[in-house]
Every structure is written in structure tokens, then in C-alpha cells.
Design a protein around this motif. Structure first.
Motif, short mmCIF file in Angstrom:
data_model
loop_
_atom_site.label_atom_id
_atom_site.label_comp_id
_atom_site.label_asym_id
_atom_site.label_seq_id
_atom_site.Cartn_x
_atom_site.Cartn_y
_atom_site.Cartn_z
N ARG A 20 -35.37 22.59 141.36
CA ARG A 20 -35.16 22.26 139.94
C ARG A 20 -35.14 23.53 139.09
O ARG A 20 -36.02 24.36 139.16
CB ARG A 20 -36.26 21.32 139.45
N SER A 21 -34.09 23.64 138.30
CA SER A 21 -33.93 24.76 137.38
C SER A 21 -33.80 24.20 135.97
O SER A 21 -33.16 23.17 135.77
CB SER A 21 -32.69 25.57 137.77
N GLY A 49 -38.54 35.06 138.80
CA GLY A 49 -37.75 33.93 138.32
C GLY A 49 -36.27 34.22 138.50
O GLY A 49 -35.81 35.31 138.17
N LEU A 50 -35.54 33.26 139.03
CA LEU A 50 -34.10 33.42 139.25
C LEU A 50 -33.33 32.80 138.09
O LEU A 50 -33.51 31.60 137.79
CB LEU A 50 -33.69 32.76 140.56
N VAL A 51 -32.49 33.59 137.45
CA VAL A 51 -31.62 33.09 136.38
C VAL A 51 -30.22 32.88 136.93
O VAL A 51 -29.62 33.82 137.49
CB VAL A 51 -31.59 34.06 135.18
N THR A 52 -29.72 31.67 136.84
CA THR A 52 -28.34 31.36 137.24
C THR A 52 -27.63 30.74 136.04
O THR A 52 -28.24 30.54 134.98
CB THR A 52 -28.33 30.37 138.43
N TRP A 53 -26.36 30.42 136.22
CA TRP A 53 -25.55 29.97 135.08
C TRP A 53 -24.82 28.68 135.40
O TRP A 53 -24.33 28.49 136.51
CB TRP A 53 -24.53 31.05 134.71
N TYR A 68 -29.86 29.22 133.28
CA TYR A 68 -30.95 28.38 133.78
C TYR A 68 -31.95 29.26 134.54
O TYR A 68 -31.58 30.30 135.09
CB TYR A 68 -30.41 27.30 134.71
N LEU A 69 -33.19 28.80 134.59
CA LEU A 69 -34.26 29.57 135.21
C LEU A 69 -35.10 28.71 136.14
O LEU A 69 -35.45 27.57 135.81
CB LEU A 69 -35.18 30.17 134.12
#
Length: 326
Positions: A196-197, A256-260, A266-267
Motif C-alpha cells: 500500500r502506497s 521511503g519509496l516515492v513513485t508516481w 505516492y509514498l
């Protein structure tokens, strides 16, 4: 095959590397039950002992086990810069001195001591080295970065590699056993997962987290995933790209991984399975027990497997059991 006894064994990351390098674990000892339970799950043929080293019948174990290698990773929290401004515990530091009776009882040919680099600033570091030398060992005092050995994590540690027969080893000699693979943080990510992000700009998100992310976005541009780095002494603005090794895994959530999704960032936090990959656990090593927090702690307390693989390949080469240098 070099046999070994594993003090402060944790969840067995160092042992995993040792086994890949041609080692066989005889005993794993740690005071944390979750560590020894995990160790046993990964190395069922090894005896496990859940206790502090000072409480164990060392002479009794020494009569039972005569390993080629005594592998030790004493408590590092009171040496580590990651503890921040908290005062260090001398009792914690002195677990390093506590390995000496084990060396005397088991008389291994090789002794390995792994710890954070700052252990060299400890006022008893030289005493430890001199004590080991007085027991008849040649001590090679090395600073090794796991990323140089193919890990997807930059974990810099001190290794005392000690040989009763007087062999000296250098970083270059150990690197000769590495295949030269270079990995990065991107290689640790479970890209196909359903973890879950949440939207980065969610109500209640900490201001410091937003600031870290915005520094990264300003540098990388929109649409590029990256990692936010929490805690510890960070001089990189609180973030890193995915194209370099992950910074040091600690015992608490740090990444923390930030994606798009389109133009929306999103984190989510990195998961234990991803930290396990950064520690070099590969597909063989398992974390079958414990809460998420406990699994993160097991990873943060571990020894990077890839470095230990090279060390044991070097040991077995010097033991003349047919593992050639590369």
C-alpha cells in the motif's frame, strides 16, 4: 569446508554469506530469541543458543566444538553514529572484549570481528587487537564497503580478520573473489508488489518528509522515483536516487519509496523483503518469524552476506580445499 561458530549471530546474514563461501555453521548464539529462531529456520543443522555470551559454558562448548573460524559481530550500538547524541554503554562496547575467552576455549585458526568503523575510536580497540595478537594471531584490520562486493547497499564496516598461521589479507585480495557485479537501490525494490502506497501530499504528512521529497523532485524532475532517507546523520538532503546503492540499513524504518501515478507522487516504506535483498539475503534466506518491526531490526543488526562470502572464499582458498581464486 571451513566450519564456524557464530557469536552475536543475529538472523544469520553473515552465516548466509559464509555458507555461500564454503562454510558450515556449527553453533549460532545470540541473546535475542527472534534472532536465534530465525537462524535455526535458515540453518537447521546448527545448534542455537539463546543467551548472553557471559552466561554460556564456554569451556563446555569448546570441548564439543573446534571450529575453523570464530565469527563474531559484537554489539555495535554504542559505537555507532546512528545512536545520535545518546551516551554509549561501556557494557555494550565490552562485548567485543568478551569474545576473548571464546577464542581461548575453541582455538580457531581464524577469528573474524565485524563492527562499525567507529569502533576504532573506542579507547579499548587497541587493547582488543593487542590481546588477539598475544593469542598468536596476525590481525588484518580492514574497512570494507559491502557495495564493493556486489551488495545493493553501501554498508561500511570494520573487519578484523585474524589468522593463527600468520596470513595477512588485504581488501584487494578479498575483492578478487567478487565477480565485480555492481548493484543499486533499484535492485532491492519489489516493483510488482501490491504494498500500500499513499499520496505524498496527504493530510498529516510530516513537514520534514515533504521537504525531503521536494528537494529530490527539484533535483530529479517529476515522474522519477526516488528514496526518502529518514534518521541518522544524513548529508544528502534526506533522499537518494535509485541508481546508487541503498544507504545503510538500520534497525528502524529508514527508507521511503516515492513513485508516481501520472503527475501524483505516492509514498510507502521499504518492506522487510526489500531490506533482506539489500543485506544480500538473496532467494535462500528467509525471515519467517516476527512482526514487521522485528524483521526490520533483524536486517539492521545483520552482517552483509556478500562481504562474508568473499572472506570465506579467501579462508577456504588458504585452507587448501580446492576453491580457486578468481
Amino acid at each position: 569446508m571451513a566450519t564456524f561458530v557464530d557469536l552475536f549471530c543475529g538472523g544469520g546474514f553473515g552465516a548466509r554469506g559464509a555458507v555461500r563461501g564454503g562454510g558450515r555453521p556449527l553453533v549460532g548464539l545470540d541473546a535475542w530469541h527472534m534472532a536465534t529462531k530465525t537462524y535455526k529456520a535458515n540453518f537447521p543443522c546448527a545448534e542455537v543458543v539463546t543467551d548472553y555470551i557471559e552466561n554460556v559454558d564456554i569451556k563446555g562448548l569448546g570441548q564439543t566444538y573446534r571450529p575453523d573460524v570464530l565469527l563474531t559481530s559484537p554489539e555495535c550500538t554504542s559505537h555507532s553514529i546512528a545512536r545520535g547524541a545518546k551516551p554509549g554503554s561501556e557494557r555494550s562496547r565490552e562485548t567485543a572484549i568478551g569474545i576473548v575467552p571464546w577464542v581461548e576455549a575453541m582455538e580457531p585458526r581464524w577469528l573474524i570481528v565485524e563492527n562499525v568503523n567507529r569502533m576504532k575510536k573506542w579507547d579499548r580497540h587497541n587493547e582488543l587487537v593487542e590481546t588477539i595478537e598475544n593469542l598468536g594471531y596476525q590481525v588484518s584490520d580492514l574497512h570494507l564497503n559491502s557495495a564493493d562486493f556486489g551488495s545493493a547497499q553501501a554498508r561500511k564496516r570494520m573487519f578484523l580478520i585474524c589468522d593463527r598461521e600468520g596470513t595477512v589479507v588485504t581488501k584487494g585480495q578479498l575483492l578478487a573473489f567478487s565477480d565485480g557485479t555492481r548493484m543499486c537501490a533499484r535492485d532491492t525494490i519489489d516493483w510488482g508488489s501490491s504494498y500500500r502506497s499513499t499520496k505524498l501530499y496527504s493530510p498529516g504528512r510530516a513537514k520534514a518528509t515533504i521537504e525531503r521529497a521536494e528537494r529530490a523532485i527539484a533535483h530529479l524532475g517529476r515522474g522519477v522515483p526516488f528514496i526518502i532517507v529518514y534518521y541518522g546523520s544524513d548529508y544528502g538532503g534526506g533522499w537518494q536516487t535509485l541508481d546508487v546503492p541503498l544507504r545503510t540499513v538500520t534497525t528502524i524504518d529508514r527508507f521511503g519509496l516515492v513513485t508516481w501515478n501520472g503527475n501524483e507522487p505516492y509514498l510507502r516504506m521499504l518492506q522487510p523483503s526489500e531490506l533482506l535483498r539489500a543485506m544480500g539475503g538473496g532467494n535462500e534466506h528467509k525471515l519467517p518469524y516476527g512482526s514487521r518491526r522485528e524483521k526490520v531490526k533483524l536486517c539492521g543488526n545483520g552482517v552483509c552476506s556478500d562481504v562474508m562470502t568473499a572472506i570465506f572464499q579467501w579462508i577456504n582458498f588458504n585452507k587448501n580445499i580446492g576453491i580457486p581464486a578468481t
